[in-house]
Scaffold this motif. Structure first.
Motif, short mmCIF file in Angstrom:
data_model
loop_
_atom_site.label_atom_id
_atom_site.label_comp_id
_atom_site.label_asym_id
_atom_site.label_seq_id
_atom_site.Cartn_x
_atom_site.Cartn_y
_atom_site.Cartn_z
N GLU A 63 0.79 -1.31 0.02
CA GLU A 63 -0.16 0.19 -0.01
C GLU A 63 0.68 1.16 0.05
O GLU A 63 0.39 2.31 -0.63
N ILE A 67 0.12 4.22 -2.89
CA ILE A 67 -0.11 5.60 -2.74
C ILE A 67 0.83 6.43 -3.13
O ILE A 67 0.51 7.33 -3.75
N GLU A 71 0.23 9.33 -6.20
CA GLU A 71 0.49 10.73 -5.94
C GLU A 71 1.47 11.03 -6.84
O GLU A 71 1.36 12.34 -7.29
N PRO A 77 -5.31 6.26 -6.19
CA PRO A 77 -5.08 4.69 -6.05
C PRO A 77 -6.09 3.94 -6.71
O PRO A 77 -5.84 2.95 -7.08
#
Length: 94
Positions: A63, A67, A71, A77
């Motif tokens: 994760e 993420i 970004e 996501p």
């Protein structure tokens, strides 16, 4: 209403995610280790939907990377997750 994402859009996003992944050597090595891909595979099969889907699955399974990649690419996501589904032959998530 937003138009549905196409396989081409999914492939383009996944290719951008692959480039993002490969920028950091440690993460690139982890991608190769986890997926079993070889550097030659990436050179010759970078646009292959299976390789692109594997890259997105790799990001989904960690994760913080998912993420950070989202970004870095200025997308949600969930867009990366939906792109993987499209590349694997599924329907985009709503």
């Amino acid at each position: 209403m937003r138009a549905p994402e196409t396989n081409e859009d999914a492939a383009s996003l996944a290719l951008r995610a692959l480039v993002w992944t490969l920028i950091e050597p440690e993460r690139a090595i982890r991608l190769l280790d986890v997926t079993g891909l070889k550097p030659a595979d990436l050179r010759t099969r970078a646009s292959d939907p299976a390789v692109l889907a594997a890259t997105l699955a790799f990001l989904e399974n960690h994760e913080p990377d998912l993420i950070a990649c989202a970004e870095g690419l200025n997308v949600a996501p969930s867009a990366l997750v939906a792109a993987r589904g499209m590349l694997e032959g599924g329907m985009p998530e709503a």
